[in-house]
Scaffold this motif. Structure first.
Motif, PDB file in Angstrom:
ATOM      1  N   LEU A  75       0.898  -1.357   0.139  1.00  0.00           N
ATOM      2  CA  LEU A  75       0.103   0.316  -0.024  1.00  0.00           C
ATOM      3  C   LEU A  75       1.250   1.147  -0.351  1.00  0.00           C
ATOM      4  CD1 LEU A  75      -2.924   1.718   0.320  1.00  0.00           C
ATOM      5  CD2 LEU A  75      -2.363   0.729   2.507  1.00  0.00           C
ATOM      6  N   PHE A  76       1.743   1.097   1.019  1.00  0.00           N
ATOM      7  CA  PHE A  76       2.747   2.176   0.672  1.00  0.00           C
ATOM      8  C   PHE A  76       3.310   3.075  -0.878  1.00  0.00           C
ATOM      9  CE2 PHE A  76       7.127   3.860   1.408  1.00  0.00           C
ATOM     10  CZ  PHE A  76       7.036   5.651   2.020  1.00  0.00           C
ATOM     11  N   MET A  77       4.145   1.041  -1.198  1.00  0.00           N
ATOM     12  CA  MET A  77       4.850   1.464  -2.288  1.00  0.00           C
ATOM     13  C   MET A  77       4.061   2.199  -3.619  1.00  0.00           C
ATOM     14  SD  MET A  77       6.561  -1.499  -2.886  1.00  0.00           S
ATOM     15  CE  MET A  77       8.200  -1.904  -1.965  1.00  0.00           C
ATOM     16  N   ALA A  78       2.356   1.484  -3.345  1.00  0.00           N
ATOM     17  CA  ALA A  78       1.445   2.592  -4.443  1.00  0.00           C
ATOM     18  C   ALA A  78       1.516   3.949  -4.000  1.00  0.00           C
ATOM     19  CB  ALA A  78       0.222   1.389  -4.861  1.00  0.00           C
ATOM     20  N   GLY A 213      -8.051  -6.292  -2.311  1.00  0.00           N
ATOM     21  CA  GLY A 213      -9.082  -5.454  -3.581  1.00  0.00           C
ATOM     22  C   GLY A 213      -9.639  -4.113  -2.483  1.00  0.00           C
ATOM     23  N   THR A 214      -9.418  -4.294  -0.811  1.00  0.00           N
ATOM     24  CA  THR A 214     -10.303  -3.609  -0.025  1.00  0.00           C
ATOM     25  C   THR A 214      -9.181  -2.648   0.471  1.00  0.00           C
ATOM     26  OG1 THR A 214     -10.713  -4.776   1.872  1.00  0.00           O
ATOM     27  CG2 THR A 214     -12.479  -4.260   0.229  1.00  0.00           C
ATOM     28  N   SER A 215      -7.666  -3.401  -0.185  1.00  0.00           N
ATOM     29  CA  SER A 215      -5.983  -2.661   0.603  1.00  0.00           C
ATOM     30  C   SER A 215      -5.813  -1.280  -0.584  1.00  0.00           C
ATOM     31  CB  SER A 215      -5.824  -3.334   0.883  1.00  0.00           C
ATOM     32  OG  SER A 215      -6.302  -4.179   2.120  1.00  0.00           O
ATOM     33  N   LEU A 374      -9.432  -8.039  -9.690  1.00  0.00           N
ATOM     34  CA  LEU A 374      -9.365  -7.674 -10.911  1.00  0.00           C
ATOM     35  C   LEU A 374      -8.903  -6.651 -12.036  1.00  0.00           C
ATOM     36  CD1 LEU A 374     -12.540  -9.645 -11.218  1.00  0.00           C
ATOM     37  CD2 LEU A 374      -9.776 -11.399 -10.857  1.00  0.00           C
ATOM     38  N   LEU A 375      -9.082  -5.406 -11.360  1.00  0.00           N
ATOM     39  CA  LEU A 375      -7.901  -4.864 -12.200  1.00  0.00           C
ATOM     40  C   LEU A 375      -6.964  -4.214 -11.494  1.00  0.00           C
ATOM     41  CD1 LEU A 375     -11.036  -2.702 -11.675  1.00  0.00           C
ATOM     42  CD2 LEU A 375     -10.988  -3.313 -13.590  1.00  0.00           C
ATOM     43  N   LEU A 376      -6.396  -4.963 -10.804  1.00  0.00           N
ATOM     44  CA  LEU A 376      -4.805  -4.413 -10.199  1.00  0.00           C
ATOM     45  C   LEU A 376      -4.058  -4.773 -11.111  1.00  0.00           C
ATOM     46  CD1 LEU A 376      -4.829  -5.537  -6.283  1.00  0.00           C
ATOM     47  CD2 LEU A 376      -4.812  -3.721  -7.353  1.00  0.00           C
ATOM     48  N   PRO A 377      -3.779  -5.462 -12.400  1.00  0.00           N
ATOM     49  CA  PRO A 377      -3.010  -5.485 -13.171  1.00  0.00           C
ATOM     50  C   PRO A 377      -2.320  -4.496 -14.436  1.00  0.00           C
ATOM     51  CG  PRO A 377      -4.126  -7.438 -12.622  1.00  0.00           C
ATOM     52  CD  PRO A 377      -5.049  -7.038 -11.981  1.00  0.00           C
ATOM     53  N   ILE A 378      -4.390  -3.781 -14.042  1.00  0.00           N
ATOM     54  CA  ILE A 378      -3.569  -2.723 -15.552  1.00  0.00           C
ATOM     55  C   ILE A 378      -3.484  -1.775 -13.916  1.00  0.00           C
ATOM     56  CG2 ILE A 378      -5.825  -0.920 -16.579  1.00  0.00           C
ATOM     57  CD1 ILE A 378      -7.091  -3.799 -17.441  1.00  0.00           C
ATOM     58  N   VAL A 379      -4.068  -1.579 -13.347  1.00  0.00           N
ATOM     59  CA  VAL A 379      -4.091  -0.183 -12.410  1.00  0.00           C
ATOM     60  C   VAL A 379      -2.379  -0.623 -12.285  1.00  0.00           C
ATOM     61  CG1 VAL A 379      -4.275   1.210 -10.116  1.00  0.00           C
ATOM     62  CG2 VAL A 379      -6.444  -0.039 -11.782  1.00  0.00           C
ATOM     63  N   LEU A 380      -1.708  -1.076 -11.853  1.00  0.00           N
ATOM     64  CA  LEU A 380      -0.561  -1.453 -11.314  1.00  0.00           C
ATOM     65  C   LEU A 380       0.315  -1.106 -12.168  1.00  0.00           C
ATOM     66  CD1 LEU A 380       0.191  -3.597  -8.656  1.00  0.00           C
ATOM     67  CD2 LEU A 380      -0.629  -1.199  -8.433  1.00  0.00           C
ATOM     68  N   TRP A 381      -0.003  -1.625 -13.470  1.00  0.00           N
ATOM     69  CA  TRP A 381       0.804  -0.947 -14.634  1.00  0.00           C
ATOM     70  C   TRP A 381       1.038   0.205 -14.849  1.00  0.00           C
ATOM     71  CZ3 TRP A 381       0.237   0.777 -19.223  1.00  0.00           C
ATOM     72  CH2 TRP A 381       1.067   0.219 -20.665  1.00  0.00           C
ATOM     73  N   PHE A 382      -0.222   0.638 -15.478  1.00  0.00           N
ATOM     74  CA  PHE A 382       0.160   1.973 -15.401  1.00  0.00           C
ATOM     75  C   PHE A 382       0.561   3.360 -14.595  1.00  0.00           C
ATOM     76  CE2 PHE A 382      -4.031   2.172 -17.997  1.00  0.00           C
ATOM     77  CZ  PHE A 382      -3.974   2.259 -19.266  1.00  0.00           C
ATOM     78  N   LEU A 383       0.719   2.993 -12.765  1.00  0.00           N
ATOM     79  CA  LEU A 383       0.984   3.357 -12.169  1.00  0.00           C
ATOM     80  C   LEU A 383       2.965   3.444 -12.406  1.00  0.00           C
ATOM     81  CD1 LEU A 383       1.013   4.654  -9.183  1.00  0.00           C
ATOM     82  CD2 LEU A 383       1.057   3.020  -7.634  1.00  0.00           C
ATOM     83  N   TYR A 384       3.345   2.055 -12.590  1.00  0.00           N
ATOM     84  CA  TYR A 384       5.114   1.649 -12.875  1.00  0.00           C
ATOM     85  C   TYR A 384       4.838   2.626 -13.991  1.00  0.00           C
ATOM     86  CZ  TYR A 384       9.330  -1.410 -13.086  1.00  0.00           C
ATOM     87  OH  TYR A 384      10.074  -1.477 -13.322  1.00  0.00           O
ATOM     88  N   ARG A 385       4.913   2.429 -14.866  1.00  0.00           N
ATOM     89  CA  ARG A 385       4.529   2.918 -16.333  1.00  0.00           C
ATOM     90  C   ARG A 385       4.702   4.324 -16.190  1.00  0.00           C
ATOM     91  NH1 ARG A 385       8.401   1.495 -19.294  1.00  0.00           N
ATOM     92  NH2 ARG A 385       7.462   1.934 -20.844  1.00  0.00           N
ATOM     93  N   ILE A 411       3.723  -9.577  -8.271  1.00  0.00           N
ATOM     94  CA  ILE A 411       3.226 -11.016  -7.342  1.00  0.00           C
ATOM     95  C   ILE A 411       1.760 -10.508  -7.100  1.00  0.00           C
ATOM     96  CG2 ILE A 411       3.561 -12.178  -4.960  1.00  0.00           C
ATOM     97  CD1 ILE A 411       6.525 -11.629  -5.853  1.00  0.00           C
ATOM     98  N   THR A 412       1.228  -9.114  -6.812  1.00  0.00           N
ATOM     99  CA  THR A 412      -0.017  -8.898  -6.575  1.00  0.00           C
ATOM    100  C   THR A 412      -1.168  -9.153  -7.427  1.00  0.00           C
ATOM    101  OG1 THR A 412       1.418  -6.817  -4.345  1.00  0.00           O
ATOM    102  CG2 THR A 412      -1.216  -6.645  -5.070  1.00  0.00           C
ATOM    103  N   ALA A 413      -1.017  -8.374  -8.104  1.00  0.00           N
ATOM    104  CA  ALA A 413      -1.641  -8.389  -9.870  1.00  0.00           C
ATOM    105  C   ALA A 413      -1.854  -9.657 -10.056  1.00  0.00           C
ATOM    106  CB  ALA A 413      -0.489  -7.697 -10.875  1.00  0.00           C
ATOM    107  N   ALA A 414      -0.609 -10.496 -10.163  1.00  0.00           N
ATOM    108  CA  ALA A 414      -1.435 -12.035 -10.650  1.00  0.00           C
ATOM    109  C   ALA A 414      -2.051 -12.893  -9.294  1.00  0.00           C
ATOM    110  CB  ALA A 414       0.689 -12.986 -10.631  1.00  0.00           C
ATOM    111  N   LEU A 415      -1.461 -12.403  -7.995  1.00  0.00           N
ATOM    112  CA  LEU A 415      -2.644 -12.698  -6.780  1.00  0.00           C
ATOM    113  C   LEU A 415      -3.730 -12.379  -6.948  1.00  0.00           C
ATOM    114  CD1 LEU A 415      -2.784 -14.613  -4.237  1.00  0.00           C
ATOM    115  CD2 LEU A 415      -1.420 -12.886  -2.867  1.00  0.00           C
ATOM    116  N   GLY A 416      -3.796 -11.113  -6.988  1.00  0.00           N
ATOM    117  CA  GLY A 416      -5.273 -10.476  -7.194  1.00  0.00           C
ATOM    118  C   GLY A 416      -5.861 -11.214  -7.953  1.00  0.00           C
TER     119      GLY A 416
END
Length: 426
Positions: A75-78, A213-215, A374-385, A411-416
């Motif tokens: 959560l802190f990283m994001a 997903g609620t974190s 389920l949306l984490l892969p897209i959201v985290l990819w945008f943020l990282y890029r 790992i988080t995106a895959a787990l979610g």
């Protein structure tokens, strides 16, 4: 007026002026900075998070407790990356995506965000309606009062006044710590169950995805970045904003863990799920007594839910303004930013209407968390890029830390994704 002119005007805000030229003491700089990170983390402890944590404790005891603490660094990283992006570029999340990836991807990100926001809004309003039911107040009366109060507050106030109210409301969530302590959980049982994670059970995976997903929610990342800009902060506030975000992440997950512990200690012995808000309140009444327990539960849930209601509506309104390129600030009068206030009003009214039609709160809250996972892969990819390409060189995500973030996000995106799909199909 376009967004670039609007941004230029924001740099003249009192906070920026106070922070510059050596006129502000360290104390006043900290006081001026604190707000967006704390608000978004208090909002993260919203009705959906409370309900999901309570369901997890009631159904699985302490077996999902470890996840609450493992989510703190994630959560802190994001959120810290959104702080960098906001203060380093002076642009909101949606605006950066539009400039970097084009309007098509910007509208995709906005659609994802609006889905997340609307699901969260339904959860908050349903939670508040459930609290009203505890005291015999009809759902429509509770929703009508919430809609009127929140819209009047945002219509007549600046960002700073809304922020102060949100923090005050969100601090009521500290009541959950008191309840967890009074529940006197069995430490031995807690440590034993924390080591047992039935990853082959589809119901466990479904709740794991919901907790994840609620974190980590799309709207919390978008909100903090836009709020930093709307408040008029600059890179001079970066260090304090980072510390505030770290403190907020710890507080957020600790409060969710407290709810889970309270539910596990009082309801988890039965291994059965919850169907409605009054059943969740039983975890509090069992520990504190009927009257006092209901009051503490109502105060704790309502605080986070009210903050989240404000935050998700603001986030949706900010996202529409940033993506289509129109005015989108609380510092502007409704006549100056009609799209912003119209988006806010539509979200609030539509959410209220649906909740009044009758929705199963517990199922809706958990399903919303799973959708976020389920949306984490897209959201985290945008943020990282964005963090790797759009920041000044000194703030850009690179080197060893970039690799660490990449691994953790993957790992988080895959787990979610896995837990959400397996939980739904199972």
């Amino acid at each position: 007026m376009d967004t670039s002119t609007e941004q230029a005007q924001r740099t003249k805000s009192p906070i920026r002026m106070m922070a510059g030229g050596g006129r502000a003491t360290r104390f006043w700089r900290i006081a001026a900075t604190v707000g967006p990170g704390l608000v978004v983390m208090l909002a993260d402890t919203e009705a959906g998070s409370v309900i999901t944590a309570a369901q997890s404790g009631a159904e699985w005891g302490y077996r999902l407790l470890l996840l609450q603490f493992l989510a703190i660094p994630l959560l802190f990283m994001a959120q810290e990356l959104t702080v960098r992006l906001g203060l380093g570029t002076g642009k909101g999340y949606g605006e950066l995506i539009r400039l970097r990836f084009g309007r098509g991807m910007a509208f995709l990100s906005m659609a994802i965000l609006l889905i997340s926001c609307f699901g969260a809004l339904l959860t908050q309003m349903s939670g508040l309606a459930g609290v009203g039911q505890l005291f015999g107040v009809p759902i429509w009366q509770t929703i009508a009062l919430i809609v009127i109060l929140i819209f009047v507050m945002t219509w007549t106030g600046s960002y700073r006044s809304v922020e102060r109210i949100a923090i005050l409301l969100g601090l009521f969530g500290l009541a959950f710590l008191f309840v967890a302590w009074k529940a006197h959980p069995d430490t031995g049982q807690m440590l034993d169950q924390m080591q047992k994670m039935p990853l082959g059970d589809s119901r466990y995976l479904y709740l794991l995805a919901a907790n994840l997903g609620t974190s980590i929610m799309p709207w919390t990342m978008f909100y903090q970045q836009s709020a930093l800009i709307d408040k008029g902060l600059s890179l001079k506030h970066l260090k304090v904003a980072r510390y505030e975000t770290l403190f907020g992440a710890i507080l957020c997950q600790t409060l969710q863990a407290a709810v889970l512990v309270a539910a596990a200690a009082s309801l988890g012995q039965h291994g059965t799920g919850l169907e409605n808000v009054p059943q969740i309140a039983e975890a509090f009444t069992a520990v504190l007594g009927n009257t006092f327990g209901r009051i503490v539960f109502a105060v704790g849930l309502s605080g986070g839910a009210l903050v989240a209601t404000i935050v998700v509506c603001l986030t949706a309104a900010w996202s529409v303004g940033e993506v289509i390129g129109v005015r989108h600030s609380l510092e502007q009068h409704p006549r100056e930013a009609p799209w912003f206030y119209a988006s806010f009003a539509v979200m609030l009214l539509a959410g209220g209407a649906l909740v009044c039609s009758g929705i199963n709160l517990v199922n809706l809250s958990i399903a919303t968390g799973v959708v976020n996972a389920l949306l984490l892969p897209i959201v985290l990819w945008f943020l990282y890029r964005l963090a790797c390409t759009e920041l000044p060189e000194s703030l850009r995500l690179k080197g060893k830390y970039a690799r660490v973030v990449s691994i953790i996000f993957t790992i988080t995106a895959a787990l979610g994704l896995y837990a959400g799909i397996a939980g739904i199909l199972g």
